[in-house]
Design a protein around this motif. Structure first.
Motif, short mmCIF file in Angstrom:
data_model
loop_
_atom_site.label_atom_id
_atom_site.label_comp_id
_atom_site.label_asym_id
_atom_site.label_seq_id
_atom_site.Cartn_x
_atom_site.Cartn_y
_atom_site.Cartn_z
N ILE A 1 6.00 -4.17 -2.26
CA ILE A 1 4.82 -4.45 -2.94
C ILE A 1 4.40 -3.04 -3.95
O ILE A 1 3.80 -3.44 -4.75
N SER A 2 4.60 -1.78 -3.30
CA SER A 2 4.28 -0.75 -3.98
C SER A 2 5.05 -0.56 -5.38
O SER A 2 4.53 -0.37 -6.52
N LYS B 1 8.14 -6.43 2.35
CA LYS B 1 8.00 -4.91 2.83
C LYS B 1 7.10 -4.37 1.83
O LYS B 1 6.75 -4.45 0.84
N HIS B 2 6.73 -2.84 2.36
CA HIS B 2 5.58 -2.21 1.94
C HIS B 2 6.25 -1.79 0.57
O HIS B 2 5.62 -1.39 -0.56
N ARG B 3 7.52 -1.20 0.59
CA ARG B 3 8.28 -0.68 -0.61
C ARG B 3 8.17 -1.62 -1.70
O ARG B 3 8.15 -1.09 -2.56
N GLU C 1 -4.15 -8.57 5.57
CA GLU C 1 -2.94 -7.57 4.96
C GLU C 1 -3.65 -7.35 3.50
O GLU C 1 -3.07 -8.08 2.79
N LYS D 1 -2.75 -5.19 1.65
CA LYS D 1 -1.74 -4.62 1.06
C LYS D 1 -1.17 -5.69 -0.02
O LYS D 1 -0.55 -5.27 -1.37
N THR E 1 3.64 -3.09 -7.68
CA THR E 1 2.15 -2.51 -8.30
C THR E 1 2.26 -1.48 -9.24
O THR E 1 1.72 -1.63 -10.28
#
Length: 447
Positions: free
Chosen positions: A102-103, A98-100, A188, A190, A106
């Protein structure tokens, strides 16, 4: 000035590369191929730089290098005979994060970088930052290795653990990025954010060799997913694609690594680019020559130089073993150039002699062959498979670094480091990274 032995070594290593390539079924994904290729590069640079070294290689040096690589190859070939359950030919795997998540990962890595860079800044004030940030990084790296650099910031242990976790997470994301790119043709970017986060942390850690591990992880993940996707089918065409991509990675990495080295080698101002390349690549063979001529002091303790990591752990439990020094003595060559790199064979040579050093390479080759076979046939779904990927990266890293340093000793003969890359890596991936695996039919449709 004679150049017979270095010339013979170059010819032998070229022949050995062809033998490995065809014996392993036109396969570049080979620890022995990597190790032989980099020893060949080192030998070629030594040959070119004979004007600096003013010395041919000893017969014993050539025999030790070539013999160890032959035995490494034999061990790998036998290890590849291990049988594992073959992958299904109908479906392939993609990984979703999920993007959340990964963010969040990071952002945490960036916080670790800021903390550690601030610590580096405070130390630069103590030593007097007169040579700029790159000079400070160079001095700090040496002071840290010698035990001079000590932090004064609170909660340093937590940030150290966070740094170790960041490394394991970076390897995980490198693999799933390459897998999704090769298998699913999904670019991808991201997924590379945590990798970039860890790469930034390494700046504050004043590390350079860890960048080589990341580079190795990208190359191995790319080659591994290609071979998993197509197996032995169209191997010749596949290898052309691999050669182009790996060459591109190598050029980018070389520009970065040597550029970084030029800026941080404050003690080597005035070196030409050619001399710097010789210092990095050709000098280890000269160092191994020197080790035969002027061996290190011998000790009765078994594996004194190569098993220091084991003895260091035993000392924690009340033993009192003598621990070998981290840094080897410097030697001079050329126009007052200095180095202390002796190849991966020097320390085993001091502990066990020529014969056992050569035979010991069989174990590393066998281990590399077993893990390689397991990874090509594995579906890489459970966490232990990702741990095996990390170990595979480390074995290839040890192989490509064998021409200049004994990374086997530092990683696989150090209990604490081995626990870090196995149990700690498993716990990190298991409890910090949430991912979903989806199956797709060959051709791109979801199964």
């Amino acid at each position: 000035m004679s150049i017979i032995m270095v010339y013979i070594l170059v010819i032998l290593l070229i022949a050995q590369l062809f033998i490995i390539y065809y014996a392993e079924g036109r396969n570049y994904l080979s620890v022995s191929f990597f190790a032989t290729a980099f020893f060949l590069i080192s030998a070629v640079f030594y040959f070119i730089g004979m004007g600096l070294f003013q010395s041919d290689l000893l017969v014993k040096t050539v025999f030790l290098i070539y013999g160890s690589l032959v035995v490494l190859t034999l061990g790998e070939l036998i290890g590849q005979k291990t049988r594992f359950k073959v992958l299904s030919c109908n479906t392939e795997k993609l990984y979703i994060v999920k993007h959340r998540d990964i963010s969040m990962i990071t952002v945490i890595m960036v916080m670790i970088f800021i903390y550690r860079f601030f610590d580096l800044y405070l130390y630069s004030l103590e030593i007097g930052n007169t040579g700029g940030i790159f000079h400070t990084i160079s001095v700090t790296r040496l002071d840290y290795a010698m035990g001079v650099y000590k932090t004064s910031l609170p909660f340093y242990f937590l940030f150290t653990v966070g740094t170790l976790m960041s490394e394991m997470i970076a390897y995980f994301f490198i693999y799933i990025f390459m897998n999704n790119l090769v298998i699913g043709k999904r670019k991808e970017l991201k997924l590379l954010l945590p990798v970039g986060g860890y790469a930034v942390i390494l700046i504050a850690l004043t590390e350079r060799t860890s960048y080589i591990k990341l580079f190795t992880a990208f190359v191995i993940a790319y080659m591994l997913t290609l071979y998993k996707k197509q197996g032995a089918v169209r191997r010749r065409r596949l290898n052309k694609k691999i050669k182009r991509t790996v060459a591109g990675f190598g050029i980018m990495f070389g520009v970065f690594f040597f550029g970084y080295g030029i800026f941080t080698r404050g003690d080597k101002d005035g070196l030409s680019l050619f001399e710097l390349l010789i210092a990095y690549i050709g000098a280890p063979l000269y160092g191994l020559n020197k080790m035969f001529e002027h061996p290190l002091p011998s000790y009765s303790l078994f594996g004194y130089y190569t098993m220091s990591g084991v003895y260091r752990v035993l000392n924690i439990f009340g033993f009192d073993f003598r621990i070998s020094q981290t840094h080897l003595p410097m030697f001079e060559y050329g126009h007052l150039l200095t180095s202390n790199i002796y190849t991966s064979l020097a320390l085993p040579l001091m502990d066990y002699g020529v014969t056992i050093t050569i035979l010991s390479r069989f174990f590393w080759g066998f281990l590399g062959g077993v893990i390689q076979k397991r990874m090509i046939t594995s579906a890489l779904i459970n966490v232990w498979d990702f741990v095996l990927f990390i170990l595979m990266v480390l074995l290839f890293y040890c192989g490509l670094m064998a021409f200049c340093a004994d990374r086997y000793k530092e990683i696989f003969l150090s209990p604490t480091t081995l626990i870090k890359y196995t149990i700690f890596a498993w716990l990190t991936i298991k409890f910090t990274v949430r991912y979903k695996v989806i199956e797709i039919k060959r051709g791109g449709e979801e199964a």
